[in-house]
Design a protein around this motif. Sequence first.
Motif, PDB file in Angstrom:
ATOM      1  N   ARG A   1      25.457 -91.157   1.044  1.00 42.89           N
ATOM      2  CA  ARG A   1      25.223 -91.787  -0.407  1.00 42.89           C
ATOM      3  C   ARG A   1      26.169 -90.717  -0.785  1.00 42.89           C
ATOM      4  N   ARG A   2      25.500 -89.664  -1.538  1.00 44.12           N
ATOM      5  CA  ARG A   2      25.685 -89.045  -2.158  1.00 44.12           C
ATOM      6  C   ARG A   2      27.505 -87.985  -1.353  1.00 44.12           C
ATOM      7  N   THR A   3      27.829 -88.390  -0.539  1.00 39.67           N
ATOM      8  CA  THR A   3      28.737 -88.166   0.099  1.00 39.67           C
ATOM      9  C   THR A   3      30.501 -88.551  -0.056  1.00 39.67           C
TER      10      THR A   3
ATOM     11  N   ARG B   1      34.607 -90.583  -6.779  1.00 41.06           N
ATOM     12  CA  ARG B   1      34.934 -89.336  -7.702  1.00 41.06           C
ATOM     13  C   ARG B   1      35.771 -87.979  -8.275  1.00 41.06           C
ATOM     14  N   HIS B   2      36.489 -88.316  -6.589  1.00 36.18           N
ATOM     15  CA  HIS B   2      36.658 -87.236  -6.922  1.00 36.18           C
ATOM     16  C   HIS B   2      37.888 -86.791  -7.312  1.00 36.18           C
ATOM     17  N   PRO B   3      38.792 -85.967  -8.065  1.00 34.61           N
ATOM     18  CA  PRO B   3      39.566 -85.823  -8.917  1.00 34.61           C
ATOM     19  C   PRO B   3      41.217 -86.096  -8.335  1.00 34.61           C
ATOM     20  N   ASN B   4      40.777 -85.857  -6.540  1.00 36.16           N
ATOM     21  CA  ASN B   4      41.863 -86.489  -6.035  1.00 36.16           C
ATOM     22  C   ASN B   4      42.409 -87.389  -5.989  1.00 36.16           C
ATOM     23  N   ILE B   5      41.098 -88.563  -5.933  1.00 37.49           N
ATOM     24  CA  ILE B   5      41.114 -90.003  -6.066  1.00 37.49           C
ATOM     25  C   ILE B   5      41.474 -90.836  -6.948  1.00 37.49           C
ATOM     26  N   ALA B   6      42.786 -91.184  -7.620  1.00 36.50           N
ATOM     27  CA  ALA B   6      42.642 -92.156  -8.752  1.00 36.50           C
ATOM     28  C   ALA B   6      42.176 -93.106  -8.550  1.00 36.50           C
ATOM     29  N   GLY B   7      41.738 -94.483  -7.723  1.00 34.17           N
ATOM     30  CA  GLY B   7      41.330 -94.886  -7.787  1.00 34.17           C
ATOM     31  C   GLY B   7      40.640 -95.444  -6.223  1.00 34.17           C
TER      32      GLY B   7
ATOM     33  N   GLU C   1      24.058 -98.241  -7.775  1.00 34.54           N
ATOM     34  CA  GLU C   1      22.919 -98.014  -8.712  1.00 34.54           C
ATOM     35  C   GLU C   1      22.368 -96.320  -8.121  1.00 34.54           C
ATOM     36  N   GLU C   2      22.515 -96.486  -7.276  1.00 33.78           N
ATOM     37  CA  GLU C   2      21.133 -95.421  -7.486  1.00 33.78           C
ATOM     38  C   GLU C   2      22.745 -93.444  -7.731  1.00 33.78           C
ATOM     39  N   GLN C   3      23.960 -93.821  -7.204  1.00 34.51           N
ATOM     40  CA  GLN C   3      25.277 -93.033  -7.564  1.00 34.51           C
ATOM     41  C   GLN C   3      25.417 -92.718  -8.803  1.00 34.51           C
ATOM     42  N   GLY C   4      25.295 -94.071  -9.776  1.00 35.99           N
ATOM     43  CA  GLY C   4      25.388 -93.741 -11.367  1.00 35.99           C
ATOM     44  C   GLY C   4      27.245 -94.656 -11.130  1.00 35.99           C
TER      45      GLY C   4
END
Length: 511
Positions: free
Chosen positions: A186-188, A194-200, A218-221
């Motif tokens: 899940r955190r991966t 959320r990565h800055p290289n991912i626009a969407g 929910e767990e990862q916000g």
Amino acid sequence: MTDTPSPNPTIRLDAADNVVVARADIAKGTQIAAERVTALQDIPLGHKIATRPIAKGEAVKKYDTIIGFAGADIVPGTWLHSHNVLMDAFQKDYRFAEDYIAPNLLAPDERATFMGYRRSDGRVGTRNHIGIFITVNCAATVARKISAYFDDERLADYPNVDGVVAFIHQQGCGMEMTGEPMDLLRRTLAGYIRHPNIAGALVCSLGCERNNLGVFFEEQGLETGKMLRTVTMQDIGGTRAAVEKGKAVIREMLEEANRIARTACSAEHLTIGLQCGGSDGFSGLSANPALGKAVDILVRHGGTAILSETPELYGVEHTLTARAKSKAVGQAFLDRIGWWLDYSEGRDTQINGRVSPGNNAGGLANIIEKALGGSKKGGSTGINAVYRYACPVTEKGLVIMDTPGYDPVSATGQIAGGANLICFTTGRGSCFGSYPAPTVKLATNTPMFQRMQGDMDINCGPVVDGEMTLDEMGEAIFATILAVASGAQSKSEALGVGEEEFAPWQIGVLA
């Protein structure tokens, strides 16, 4: 008896060493004038040759660091390798924080810049991808069909978008819910979303998997919105309906992502994941220490570098704890080493001494020698933090992230932690690539670089050949980092390598 070739056929790394490294293949009988020895066997390039008598049980030293112990009495001129350099436990002085060097930061207006994508939260991307993610492997085909639809022709109208990429994994169900296994996955996934290289991002789910979509978010916000959407196959009507819905969602995201253009950004926004694979006897002489020089430059410019592959740092951990910012940071690293020793006990793994066949053929006798070279990717500055796998990296400067030694899994954790570019050294010729963070590959030696120019970005062989210093090569690597961060394609990107190399760490019971 043959004449000594020119230049010197060996490389001495430290005056205290009792070995030197063959710069090229050395024939039996070759006189090595600089060391006053004669080769007693054929010595392959990258391998070691004894320059002093070494008694059985005495330490074998390279870079004035113990890499093993003589398995027999050794005379000068002897080929040293895994057959006569034995790995054994020895007392280590961890010297917590005694060698810590704080970064000598340049003033903000003196720092290098690159052309990056500024995000609303202040982070900066080196690429502008749209990612398709899955909660479970059952949604893999849907994600692949959606990404395959958006080929070069369909993306031609969106010049500021680097691609639509599906990130496929084999997990998400039939796995442990408690403890580390599901947390790792899940955190991966969240780190990539959320990565800055991912626009969407579009997240596809089946609907009944253990990695439940709602619980995961929910767990990862994570919260859905214009640039984070979801599709659940069982709710929407199955595979075909999910594919069509996904295409429509991506079309909307493309319009938004294409509005973002590159702007000048400080190098302080660069986070580099440091990797090595297919290592050889030159890795610790050329590409790794040269990359370390580039890391020192990056850190002075306010950037961040992530040293990983914990099992491949075993044997020289005492040299890293001495560079830790505090005893707590050093101990955190030792705790991860201890976890790996327990996890690997009784198994045929590198941490227990046996390196891969390619590493061994390239001149590395054991994991300690490999670790000695691998750690040099981290340069000379202090270690400011230690992170668990795929956790967000928030500290600047040089940090350590605990990962396996297997390159795809290790790099996946670094990217999940925020690395927006990967630097990967190789002596045997790894063909690794990665999305959404591009990989820059550094060859340790000229023959391999020439043989595999289609995959290698930088030739560090001139260091071995005596044509460039490590400082000069470090400057060249840093310049390439800035160029690739600004949009220049790496070799792996040009080949389309990287989509299949997304590999979250899988541990625990599958049922």
